[in-house]
Design an enzyme around this catalytic site. Structure first.
Site, PDB file in Angstrom:
ATOM      1  N   ASN A   9      28.492 -15.351  -3.639  1.00  0.00           N
ATOM      2  CA  ASN A   9      29.377 -14.984  -4.746  1.00  0.00           C
ATOM      3  C   ASN A   9      30.682 -14.451  -4.161  1.00  0.00           C
ATOM      4  OD1 ASN A   9      30.636 -13.919  -6.971  1.00  0.00           O
ATOM      5  ND2 ASN A   9      29.191 -12.230  -7.272  1.00  0.00           N
ATOM      6  N   TRP A  10      31.727 -15.268  -4.245  1.00  0.00           N
ATOM      7  CA  TRP A  10      33.005 -14.868  -3.629  1.00  0.00           C
ATOM      8  C   TRP A  10      33.765 -13.872  -4.498  1.00  0.00           C
ATOM      9  CZ3 TRP A  10      35.250 -20.252  -1.640  1.00  0.00           C
ATOM     10  CH2 TRP A  10      34.356 -20.791  -0.707  1.00  0.00           C
ATOM     11  N   LYS A  11      33.286 -13.619  -5.677  1.00  0.00           N
ATOM     12  CA  LYS A  11      33.948 -12.695  -6.619  1.00  0.00           C
ATOM     13  C   LYS A  11      35.433 -13.072  -6.778  1.00  0.00           C
ATOM     14  CE  LYS A  11      30.694  -9.150  -5.269  1.00  0.00           C
ATOM     15  NZ  LYS A  11      30.288  -7.798  -5.531  1.00  0.00           N
ATOM     16  N   HIS A  95      26.199 -10.960 -14.146  1.00  0.00           N
ATOM     17  CA  HIS A  95      26.426 -10.134 -12.959  1.00  0.00           C
ATOM     18  C   HIS A  95      26.767  -8.714 -13.419  1.00  0.00           C
ATOM     19  CE1 HIS A  95      28.222  -8.516  -9.325  1.00  0.00           C
ATOM     20  NE2 HIS A  95      27.590  -9.475  -8.666  1.00  0.00           N
ATOM     21  N   GLU A  97      28.867  -6.616 -12.523  1.00  0.00           N
ATOM     22  CA  GLU A  97      30.302  -6.323 -12.708  1.00  0.00           C
ATOM     23  C   GLU A  97      30.780  -6.812 -14.075  1.00  0.00           C
ATOM     24  OE1 GLU A  97      31.629  -8.128  -9.058  1.00  0.00           O
ATOM     25  OE2 GLU A  97      30.661  -6.519  -7.937  1.00  0.00           O
ATOM     26  N   GLU A 167      19.498  -7.722  -8.694  1.00  0.00           N
ATOM     27  CA  GLU A 167      20.571  -7.059  -7.964  1.00  0.00           C
ATOM     28  C   GLU A 167      20.679  -5.610  -8.423  1.00  0.00           C
ATOM     29  OE1 GLU A 167      23.600 -10.031  -6.339  1.00  0.00           O
ATOM     30  OE2 GLU A 167      24.229  -9.520  -8.354  1.00  0.00           O
ATOM     31  N   GLY A 173      27.727  -4.127  -2.991  1.00  0.00           N
ATOM     32  CA  GLY A 173      28.999  -3.765  -2.370  1.00  0.00           C
ATOM     33  C   GLY A 173      29.049  -2.347  -1.830  1.00  0.00           C
ATOM     34  N   SER A 212      24.132  -6.029  -0.826  1.00  0.00           N
ATOM     35  CA  SER A 212      24.419  -5.729   0.580  1.00  0.00           C
ATOM     36  C   SER A 212      23.502  -6.469   1.552  1.00  0.00           C
ATOM     37  CB  SER A 212      24.373  -4.216   0.815  1.00  0.00           C
ATOM     38  OG  SER A 212      25.359  -3.571   0.016  1.00  0.00           O
ATOM     39  N   GLY A 233      27.217 -11.251  -1.732  1.00  0.00           N
ATOM     40  CA  GLY A 233      28.613 -10.998  -2.069  1.00  0.00           C
ATOM     41  C   GLY A 233      29.480 -10.961  -0.819  1.00  0.00           C
ATOM     42  N   GLY A 234      29.803  -9.757  -0.365  1.00  0.00           N
ATOM     43  CA  GLY A 234      30.742  -9.569   0.750  1.00  0.00           C
ATOM     44  C   GLY A 234      30.464 -10.451   1.960  1.00  0.00           C
TER      45      GLY A 234
END
Ligand code: PEP
Length: 251
Positions: A9-11, A95, A97, A167, A173, A212, A233-234
């Site tokens: 997930n590149w957000k 998600h 967010e 998640e 994150g 993470s 993610g990151g």
């Protein structure tokens, strides 16, 4: 036998130049054939990524899609039919967010889930508890309720064509990761919740862990019996790190 999946997930990260670099890095990776690999770029770069990973076994997904399947008067949104036409195969739904920052409710997410499936996109339904909810001992209640919202609306059979990502919000994150046992406990409960309605669907659905995940902790997490891969993610913004996570899922 469930085929593991690793999804990046590149957000809201990237520029045309950095996306081109990431595509190049992904194209150079030796990816394990037994793992389904997917990336979710910002909508603006979906065409670039679909073109860039052609010939590579990497699926492309969207991070969001509209509540209605077809194009129409809905300013700022993208219809799942348009995403499918652009080459997307998957879409993230719910998600944290989007639940927390944008304020998407279960009702809105259900509409997005159904619209996506109506267009042949596979939803990746994200569920998870906040730190406060975990500390209050409510993890299974919260996750169970988020899942039940879809089951009650459409029946458990819709998960034959969907993926679920657990998640924990406190692990996204933050550098904090659920321990393999903490994640496994929730994944097991999710599978049991589905199995109570349809054991076959429960046995076949992929349950991804997200929060993470890095190359250093992926193998241990993916080694748990009900964890079928990860939503990353990151670490998915670094092709080499992402490749190492994909290989961990293949072992
Ligand atoms: C995510 O956003 O889905 C996620 C899991 O992020 P991170 O890996 O950075 O925690």
């Amino acid at each position: 036998m469930r085929r593991p999946m690793v999804a990046g997930n590149w957000k809201m990260h990237g520029t045309r130049a950095s996306v081109a670099e990431l595509i190049k890095g992904l194209s150079d990776l030796a990816l394990p054939s037994g793992v389904e690999v997917a990336v979710f770029p910002p909508a603006l770069y979906i065409n670039q990524v679909v073109d860039g990973v052609q010939g590579k076994a990497i699926a492309v997904g969207a991070q969001n899609s509209a509540v209605q399947p077809e194009q129409g008067a809905l300013t700022g949104e993208i219809a799942p039919s348009q995403l499918a036409e652009a080459g997307c195969e998957l879409v993230l739904i719910g998600h944290s967010e989007r639940r927390q920052i944008i304020g998407e409710s279960d009702e809105v997410l259900n509409r997005k889930f159904a619209a996506a499936q109506a267009c042949g996109l596979k939803p990746v339904l994200c569920v998870g508890e906040t730190l406060e909810e975990r500390e209050a001992g409510k993890t299974l209640e919260i996750v169970g309720r988020q899942l039940d919202s879809v089951i009650e609306a459409f029946g458990v059979e819709v998960f034959a064509q969907a993926v679920i990502a657990y998640e924990p919000v406190w692990a996204i994150g933050t550098g904090l990761t659920a321990s393999p046992q903490q994640a496994q406990d929730v994944h097991k409960a999710i599978r049991e919740q589905l199995a109570a309605k349809n054991p076959e669907v429960a046995a076949n659905v992929r349950l991804l862990y997200g929060g993470s995940v890095k190359a250093a902790n992926a193998a241990e997490l993916f080694g748990m019996p009900d964890i079928d891969g990860g939503l990353i993610g990151g670490a998915s913004l670094n092709a080499d790190e992402f490749g190492a996570i994909c290989r961990a899922a293949g072992n």
